[in-house]
Design a protein around this motif. Structure first.
Motif, mmCIF file in Angstrom:
data_model
loop_
_atom_site.group_PDB
_atom_site.id
_atom_site.type_symbol
_atom_site.label_atom_id
_atom_site.label_comp_id
_atom_site.label_asym_id
_atom_site.label_seq_id
_atom_site.Cartn_x
_atom_site.Cartn_y
_atom_site.Cartn_z
ATOM 1 N N ARG A 123 0.825 -1.202 0.000
ATOM 2 C CA ARG A 123 0.000 0.000 0.000
ATOM 3 C C ARG A 123 0.861 1.256 0.000
ATOM 4 O O ARG A 123 2.013 1.237 0.466
ATOM 5 C CB ARG A 123 -0.932 0.021 1.212
ATOM 6 C CG ARG A 123 -1.840 -1.197 1.320
ATOM 7 C CD ARG A 123 -2.832 -1.061 2.449
ATOM 8 N NE ARG A 123 -3.815 -0.017 2.195
ATOM 9 C CZ ARG A 123 -4.944 -0.210 1.501
ATOM 10 N NH1 ARG A 123 -5.230 -1.417 0.999
ATOM 11 N NH2 ARG A 123 -5.796 0.777 1.319
ATOM 12 N N SER A 137 -4.276 5.904 3.127
ATOM 13 C CA SER A 137 -3.718 4.664 2.603
ATOM 14 C C SER A 137 -4.488 4.255 1.363
ATOM 15 O O SER A 137 -5.710 4.425 1.297
ATOM 16 C CB SER A 137 -3.827 3.567 3.675
ATOM 17 O OG SER A 137 -3.461 2.306 3.158
ATOM 18 N N THR A 138 -3.785 3.730 0.357
ATOM 19 C CA THR A 138 -4.448 3.230 -0.839
ATOM 20 C C THR A 138 -3.682 2.026 -1.370
ATOM 21 O O THR A 138 -2.454 1.961 -1.269
ATOM 22 C CB THR A 138 -4.578 4.321 -1.921
ATOM 23 O OG1 THR A 138 -5.449 3.891 -2.948
ATOM 24 C CG2 THR A 138 -3.216 4.657 -2.521
ATOM 25 N N GLU A 139 -4.390 1.068 -1.954
ATOM 26 C CA GLU A 139 -3.781 -0.195 -2.362
ATOM 27 C C GLU A 139 -2.946 -0.052 -3.624
ATOM 28 O O GLU A 139 -3.358 0.585 -4.590
ATOM 29 C CB GLU A 139 -4.879 -1.236 -2.600
ATOM 30 C CG GLU A 139 -4.368 -2.608 -3.000
ATOM 31 C CD GLU A 139 -5.493 -3.601 -3.211
ATOM 32 O OE1 GLU A 139 -5.742 -3.972 -4.373
ATOM 33 O OE2 GLU A 139 -6.131 -3.982 -2.202
ATOM 34 N N VAL A 169 -1.534 8.348 -6.586
ATOM 35 C CA VAL A 169 -2.114 8.051 -5.280
ATOM 36 C C VAL A 169 -2.882 9.256 -4.747
ATOM 37 O O VAL A 169 -2.294 10.175 -4.165
ATOM 38 C CB VAL A 169 -1.015 7.648 -4.270
ATOM 39 C CG1 VAL A 169 -1.643 7.233 -2.943
ATOM 40 C CG2 VAL A 169 -0.174 6.516 -4.836
ATOM 41 N N PHE A 171 -4.964 8.898 -2.392
ATOM 42 C CA PHE A 171 -5.255 8.497 -1.026
ATOM 43 C C PHE A 171 -6.747 8.532 -0.749
ATOM 44 O O PHE A 171 -7.227 9.253 0.122
ATOM 45 C CB PHE A 171 -4.487 9.358 -0.019
ATOM 46 C CG PHE A 171 -3.004 9.215 -0.123
ATOM 47 C CD1 PHE A 171 -2.391 8.016 0.189
ATOM 48 C CD2 PHE A 171 -2.223 10.260 -0.556
ATOM 49 C CE1 PHE A 171 -1.019 7.866 0.083
ATOM 50 C CE2 PHE A 171 -0.856 10.123 -0.666
ATOM 51 C CZ PHE A 171 -0.253 8.919 -0.349
ATOM 52 N N ASP A 172 -7.483 7.745 -1.563
ATOM 53 C CA ASP A 172 -8.915 7.510 -1.365
ATOM 54 C C ASP A 172 -9.796 8.714 -1.659
ATOM 55 O O ASP A 172 -10.986 8.675 -1.390
ATOM 56 C CB ASP A 172 -9.204 7.017 0.068
ATOM 57 C CG ASP A 172 -8.451 5.729 0.384
ATOM 58 O OD1 ASP A 172 -8.302 4.904 -0.529
ATOM 59 O OD2 ASP A 172 -8.029 5.565 1.535
#
Length: 323
Positions: A123, A137-139, A169, A171-172
């Motif tokens: 991640r 957090s991001t996968e 990213v 980040f959601d």
């Protein structure tokens, strides 16, 4: 160039500048509008949280190593974090990241996943180092080998080139992640290896031995101001804080990175800036320069500036002028 995304402003790396704050952690001090980029050994790699069976951060090669093995009908895990940069915001801001990551390792599972498996989770993370909590957090990658019923074997799960290694990213959230002034944030990657095995056959997740592991090849950050906080108000709603339009975009030392007032920006009138790039000439290949001439750009920009009906506090429509 200023590009817009959901009422936010992203400044390109052409205006990037990083200033070292001089603390023990060698933090990068950032003002809103700044960008940061590091590649390979140029990244200021630091280890974050680590726990579990077998784990290591190899700073010299920007690598995480994790391994978990189990043969006792229980679940074992190893976890490690690697930061490509530690950021100290000088003001409240939003950031987005682009990371290039490669990874390789072995996963082993038996019995069709009834009891045995090996898995890896990689991640992109932002950790608030003051509170020691992950705030975003991001996968990047997730994979599990559960084997087949009655049998199983190792599976080599890797990525050396292209997706899914190269990740933008947010980040959601398309708005990025908000960083608060006066705090420290580690930005980088995490890896978690998990395994569950039986009495006879092991579950294995091995991103540790040999040349295996998770590598952070590069990290890029772009930032923009939180216009809801004092000092970065945006009177005309164009995404450019008033202070940028009066004083320019500056770094932590006050050095002007982008002279927006010199380009005609005004805090009470919406401004739109466009950057045009071109291919340079290559005499040996007889390739001419693709640089546009001012007289060829003017007919394209003038109608836009004059005809778009965008209200501004200054009670005029359209941008001040095309830039």
């Amino acid at each position: 160039m200023v590009s817009r995304s959901r009422n936010t402003i992203l400044l390109p790396l052409a205006f990037a500048a990083s200033v070292m704050c001089g603390s023990a952690r060698a933090d990068v001090c950032m003002m809103p509008g700044q960008a940061f980029e590091c590649v390979g050994a140029a990244c200021d790699v630091e280890a974050g949280v680590q726990n579990g069976q077998q784990h290591e951060v190899v700073e010299a090669s920007q690598r995480l190593r994790v391994r978990a093995i189990d043969s006792n009908l229980s679940t074992e895990q190893s976890y490690a974090e690697l930061f490509g940069v530690v950021v100290s915001p000088a003001a409240d801001m939003f950031v987005r990241a682009n990371m290039n990551v490669r990874f390789s390792g072995f996963l082993t599972g038996f019995g069709g996943g009834v009891v045995n498996f090996g898995s890896i989770s990689i991640r992109a993370i932002v950790r608030d180092l003051d509170s020691n909590t992950i705030v975003a957090s991001t996968e990047i990658a997730q994979h599990t080998n559960q084997g087949e019923f009655g049998m199983g074997g190792p599976e080599f799960f890797e990525n050396f080139f292209g997706p899914p290694a190269h990740r933008d990213v947010p980040f959601d959230s398309d708005e990025g992640v908000r960083l608060e002034a006066g705090r420290q944030y580690g930005i980088g990657i995490s890896a978690r290896a998990e395994a569950r095995g039986g009495i006879i056959n092991n579950g294995v997740s091995n991103y540790f031995t040999g040349g295996n592991g998770v590598f952070l090849n590069s990290l890029k950050l772009i930032s923009w101001a939180d216009t809801t906080v004092a000092g970065f108000e945006d009177s005309d709603g164009d995404g450019l804080p008033n202070i940028w339009e009066t004083d320019g975009v500056t770094d932590c030392d006050g050095t002007v990175l982008l002279d927006l007032p010199g380009f005609g920006a005004q805090p009470n009138h919406k401004d739109l800036f466009v950057e045009l790039d071109w291919m340079a000439s290559r005499p040996l290949m007889r390739a001419p320069s693709r640089r546009s001439r001012t007289r060829s750009i003017k007919p394209l920009s003038t109608p836009v500036a004059r005809t778009i009906p965008i209200p501004s506090p200054a009670s005029r429509s359209g941008s001040t002028r095309a830039r």
